[in-house]
Design an enzyme around this catalytic site. Structure first.
Site, PDB file in Angstrom:
ATOM      1  N   LYS A 199      17.198 -16.963   8.545  1.00 50.57           N
ATOM      2  CA  LYS A 199      16.479 -15.984   7.728  1.00 50.57           C
ATOM      3  C   LYS A 199      16.409 -14.669   8.501  1.00 50.57           C
ATOM      4  CE  LYS A 199      12.532 -16.387   4.642  1.00 50.57           C
ATOM      5  NZ  LYS A 199      11.182 -16.951   4.519  1.00 50.57           N
TER       6      LYS A 199
HETATM    7  C1  E4P Z   1       9.660 -16.736   1.415  1.00 44.08           C
HETATM    8  O1  E4P Z   1      10.641 -17.086   2.007  1.00 44.08           O
HETATM    9  C2  E4P Z   1       8.403 -16.321   2.038  1.00 44.08           C
HETATM   10  O2  E4P Z   1       8.136 -17.226   3.083  1.00 44.08           O
HETATM   11  C3  E4P Z   1       7.222 -16.395   1.107  1.00 44.08           C
HETATM   12  O3  E4P Z   1       7.612 -16.711  -0.210  1.00 44.08           O
HETATM   13  C4  E4P Z   1       6.275 -15.250   1.204  1.00 44.08           C
HETATM   14  O4  E4P Z   1       5.225 -15.458   0.296  1.00 44.08           O
HETATM   15  P1  E4P Z   1       3.840 -14.673   0.384  1.00 44.08           P
HETATM   16  O5  E4P Z   1       4.049 -13.290  -0.148  1.00 44.08           O
HETATM   17  O6  E4P Z   1       2.920 -15.466  -0.504  1.00 44.08           O
HETATM   18  O7  E4P Z   1       3.431 -14.685   1.816  1.00 44.08           O
END
Ligand code: E4P
Length: 214
Positions: free
Chosen positions: A83
């Protein structure tokens, strides 16, 4: 639409695995911090539970650092997806990983132009954060719709991974506009099962069955 669970909590992943439709897992540095464990240990454990794409995020912010860190994470298991943040260095590192056949998930995407750059550099997944867009008064689902249209125009293989999903309505809308994957917290997936008429109907069926058999 494929389902990923957005968590680092092993107990949640173990429970979700029993449902049978959870295809993968996404984590981020905030989710890993909540576990109180090292990222490598958490990712290693997740790989033993779910046989699908498991996203692990780099902490480095420079291209070379991202490549070094991501290459180490990729050694944990074939299912690990690196990522990368949607920055100039992240997009440049994305090209290196695609050239080296390592899967990537480009994260923190808030515009269709950003999604275009990730697709051009061969990202496996693009993660538009729809809840965080809604939080600032923008329309997160509309961004998914735009990216779907853009990717279909050019036949990009990059999968649209709707992220920052906060509730069941996000899930429905993302699937209607053609997101390839939705990643969401355990409690959001759990909420998808619930409908008061299901509970009421089941209670009635069981009561009728018990009356007829008493
Ligand atoms: C995705 O890969 C992220 O980890 C996640 O969806 C972020 O979500 P949030 O905005 O609720 O922290």
């Amino acid at each position: 639409m494929e389902f990923f669970i957005d968590t680092g909590m092993i107990d949640e992943i173990e429970n979700a695995a029993k449902w049978g439709f959870v295809d993968g897992v996404t984590t981020n540095p905030s989710l890993i911090a909540k576990t109180g464990r090292s990222q490598a240990d958490v990712i290693n454990d997740i790989c033993k539970i779910i046989d699908g794409p498991i996203s692990a995020e780099v902490i480095a912010t420079d291209r070379e650092g991202m490549i070094k860190e991501g290459a180490e994470l990729a050694k944990i298991h074939d299912n690990v997806v690196i990522k990368l943040p949607l920055t100039e260095d992240g997009i440049s590192a994305c090209k290196w990983f695609s050239d080296n056949n390592i899967k990537t998930n480009v994260t923190l995407c808030f515009s269709s132009n950003q999604a275009l750059l990730a697709a051009r550099n061969g990202a496996t997944y693009i993660s538009p954060f729809i809840g965080r867009l809604d939080d600032i008064g923008a329309d997160g689902v509309e961004l998914i719709r735009e990216i779907r249209h853009m990717y279909d125009n050019y036949g990009f293989d990059t999968k649209i991974l709707a992220a920052s999903i906060r509730h069941a309505d996000h899930v429905k809308k993302c699937s209607l506009v053609g997101a390839d994957v939705g990643t969401m917290p355990y409690k959001v997936i759990e909420s998808l099962f619930r409908h008061p008429l299901t509970d009421k109907g089941l209670a009635q069926f069981l009561a009728d069955h018990s009356k007829a058999n008493s």
